[in-house]
Design a protein around this motif. Structure first.
Motif, PDB file in Angstrom:
ATOM      1  N   ILE A  40       0.853  -1.206   0.000  1.00 58.66           N
ATOM      2  CA  ILE A  40       0.000   0.000   0.000  1.00 58.66           C
ATOM      3  C   ILE A  40       0.884   1.249   0.000  1.00 58.66           C
ATOM      4  O   ILE A  40       0.641   2.209  -0.758  1.00 58.66           O
ATOM      5  N   ASP A  41       1.924   1.223   0.823  1.00 56.93           N
ATOM      6  CA  ASP A  41       2.809   2.390   0.905  1.00 56.93           C
ATOM      7  C   ASP A  41       3.528   2.616  -0.439  1.00 56.93           C
ATOM      8  O   ASP A  41       3.727   3.762  -0.856  1.00 56.93           O
ATOM      9  N   ALA A  42       3.880   1.513  -1.096  1.00 60.76           N
ATOM     10  CA  ALA A  42       4.527   1.641  -2.419  1.00 60.76           C
ATOM     11  C   ALA A  42       3.524   2.158  -3.449  1.00 60.76           C
ATOM     12  O   ALA A  42       3.837   3.044  -4.261  1.00 60.76           O
ATOM     13  N   LEU A  43       2.296   1.627  -3.386  1.00 59.69           N
ATOM     14  CA  LEU A  43       1.257   2.016  -4.352  1.00 59.69           C
ATOM     15  C   LEU A  43       0.948   3.514  -4.253  1.00 59.69           C
ATOM     16  O   LEU A  43       0.636   4.176  -5.255  1.00 59.69           O
ATOM     17  N   ALA A  44       1.061   4.041  -3.046  1.00 55.75           N
ATOM     18  CA  ALA A  44       0.760   5.465  -2.829  1.00 55.75           C
ATOM     19  C   ALA A  44       1.692   6.368  -3.641  1.00 55.75           C
ATOM     20  O   ALA A  44       1.315   7.495  -3.990  1.00 55.75           O
ATOM     21  N   THR A  45       2.872   5.846  -3.979  1.00 53.42           N
ATOM     22  CA  THR A  45       3.825   6.689  -4.727  1.00 53.42           C
ATOM     23  C   THR A  45       3.371   6.902  -6.179  1.00 53.42           C
ATOM     24  O   THR A  45       3.886   7.784  -6.858  1.00 53.42           O
ATOM     25  N   GLY A  52      -8.277   4.184  -8.433  1.00 54.58           N
ATOM     26  CA  GLY A  52      -8.507   3.907  -7.018  1.00 54.58           C
ATOM     27  C   GLY A  52      -8.327   2.429  -6.736  1.00 54.58           C
ATOM     28  O   GLY A  52      -7.767   1.694  -7.544  1.00 54.58           O
ATOM     29  N   ALA A  53      -8.854   2.007  -5.569  1.00 50.61           N
ATOM     30  CA  ALA A  53      -8.602   0.638  -5.131  1.00 50.61           C
ATOM     31  C   ALA A  53      -9.863   0.015  -4.555  1.00 50.61           C
ATOM     32  O   ALA A  53     -10.809   0.720  -4.192  1.00 50.61           O
ATOM     33  N   VAL A  54      -9.868  -1.330  -4.501  1.00 48.55           N
ATOM     34  CA  VAL A  54     -10.842  -2.040  -3.664  1.00 48.55           C
ATOM     35  C   VAL A  54     -10.038  -2.702  -2.554  1.00 48.55           C
ATOM     36  O   VAL A  54      -8.936  -3.205  -2.787  1.00 48.55           O
ATOM     37  N   ALA A  55     -10.604  -2.700  -1.352  1.00 47.73           N
ATOM     38  CA  ALA A  55      -9.856  -3.123  -0.157  1.00 47.73           C
ATOM     39  C   ALA A  55     -10.425  -4.429   0.399  1.00 47.73           C
ATOM     40  O   ALA A  55     -11.640  -4.606   0.468  1.00 47.73           O
ATOM     41  N   SER A  56      -9.527  -5.301   0.847  1.00 49.39           N
ATOM     42  CA  SER A  56      -9.955  -6.608   1.358  1.00 49.39           C
ATOM     43  C   SER A  56     -10.226  -6.597   2.862  1.00 49.39           C
ATOM     44  O   SER A  56     -10.514  -7.650   3.441  1.00 49.39           O
ATOM     45  N   ARG A  63      -5.886   2.380   5.575  1.00 48.72           N
ATOM     46  CA  ARG A  63      -4.506   2.719   5.191  1.00 48.72           C
ATOM     47  C   ARG A  63      -4.465   3.342   3.795  1.00 48.72           C
ATOM     48  O   ARG A  63      -3.724   4.301   3.550  1.00 48.72           O
ATOM     49  N   LEU A  64      -5.279   2.802   2.885  1.00 43.56           N
ATOM     50  CA  LEU A  64      -5.347   3.377   1.530  1.00 43.56           C
ATOM     51  C   LEU A  64      -5.848   4.817   1.586  1.00 43.56           C
ATOM     52  O   LEU A  64      -5.279   5.724   0.964  1.00 43.56           O
ATOM     53  N   GLN A  65      -6.925   5.016   2.358  1.00 47.28           N
ATOM     54  CA  GLN A  65      -7.513   6.367   2.432  1.00 47.28           C
ATOM     55  C   GLN A  65      -6.554   7.347   3.092  1.00 47.28           C
ATOM     56  O   GLN A  65      -6.481   8.513   2.707  1.00 47.28           O
ATOM     57  N   ALA A  66      -5.800   6.865   4.075  1.00 49.16           N
ATOM     58  CA  ALA A  66      -4.830   7.743   4.745  1.00 49.16           C
ATOM     59  C   ALA A  66      -3.779   8.242   3.756  1.00 49.16           C
ATOM     60  O   ALA A  66      -3.200   9.317   3.927  1.00 49.16           O
ATOM     61  N   HIS A  67      -3.547   7.438   2.711  1.00 52.54           N
ATOM     62  CA  HIS A  67      -2.596   7.846   1.661  1.00 52.54           C
ATOM     63  C   HIS A  67      -3.277   8.703   0.585  1.00 52.54           C
ATOM     64  O   HIS A  67      -2.637   9.074  -0.406  1.00 52.54           O
ATOM     65  N   GLY A  68      -4.593   8.924   0.728  1.00 50.18           N
ATOM     66  CA  GLY A  68      -5.303   9.719  -0.271  1.00 50.18           C
ATOM     67  C   GLY A  68      -5.722   8.916  -1.484  1.00 50.18           C
ATOM     68  O   GLY A  68      -6.010   9.477  -2.558  1.00 50.18           O
TER      69      GLY A  68
END
Ligand SMILES: O=C[C@H](O)[C@H](O)[C@H](O)COP(=O)(O)O
Length: 224
Positions: A40-45, A52-56, A63-68
């Motif tokens: 997730i942290d890598a994807l944020a870059t 966008g994403a779908v979350a499991s 965590r995804l939303q915290a990265h915007g």
């Protein structure tokens, strides 16, 4: 290298694979757990390069939303081009045991809805025979005792995961000392017990690619 450094390396390798698949309109499927968190942290870059994403899991959504990164409901997005997730164990056919963190059901749903499933794991997760890690089974709460008795009949030793409720409001039975010699059959047999939501065996929908973090680098493996 530490285990965390191996996880970070596979997460970075997964990002490189994902870049080949997604475009500006794409939705990425994102798994749950410590290895998925590095992804997730890598994807944020590259968050400006996809939709966008779908979350499991709820934890992954947060965590995804915290990265915007925008998180969509799976119902609104159709087929997902790529799903990246960790595993508790993975064999040579890329069958996996998952759900150590209790996210197995949503993970299995997104895996099923995805075109390419990339498993990211450090080398400690690679095994010849699955089942050394206790296999999680998500169960409707009122069915817990009945399902446990049926699992005992199959030779398993189910343990109730106390003080734990899944994101779906259910409970988990972990199957200890249960060697999984035929993952496809066992996955289906457990799922056929009334009251089981699903189990953490991913054999009917294995990974397509395994990125394995080893001391001498990240290996990209396909099913044997
Ligand atoms: O429910 C949790 C998930 O199945 C994880 O993918 C699995 O437990 C692996 O997690 P980790 O990367 O923290 O070892």
């Amino acid at each position: 290298m530490t285990q965390d450094e191996l996880k970070k390396a596979v997460a970075q390798a997964a990002l490189e694979e994902v870049k080949k698949i997604i475009d500006k309109d794409s939705i990425a499927g994102v798994g749950t757990g410590s290895t998925a968190n590095f992804f997730i942290d890598a994807l944020a870059t590259i968050k400006l390069d996809f939709d966008g994403a779908v979350a499991s899991s709820e934890a992954t959504r947060e965590r995804l939303q915290a990265h915007g990164i925008t998180v969509y409901d799976l119902n609104g997005v159709g087929t997902v081009p790529v799903y990246v997730d960790g595993a508790d164990e993975v064999n040579g056919r890329l069958h996996m045991v998952k759900g150590g963190g209790g996210a197995l059901t949503r993970e299995k749903i997104i895996g099923a809805a995805s075109q390419t499933f990339i498993c990211i794991a450090d080398e400690s997760k690679q095994v010849d025979i699955l089942g050394g890690f206790p296999l999680p089974v998500e169960v409707i709460p009122m069915a817990r005792s009945y399902v446990a008795r049926e699992l005992v009949k199959m030779g398993a030793n189910p343990m109730y995961r106390e003080d734990f409720v899944t994101d779906n409001g259910n409970v988990i039975l972990d199957l200890y000392n249960f060697p999984i010699d035929n993952p496809l059959t066992i996955e289906q047999k457990i799922n056929n017990i009334t009251g089981v939501v699903t189990n953490g065996l991913f054999a009917m929908r294995p990974a397509d690619i395994l990125l394995l973090g080893c001391a001498d680098g990240v290996k990209s493996l396909k099913a044997k």
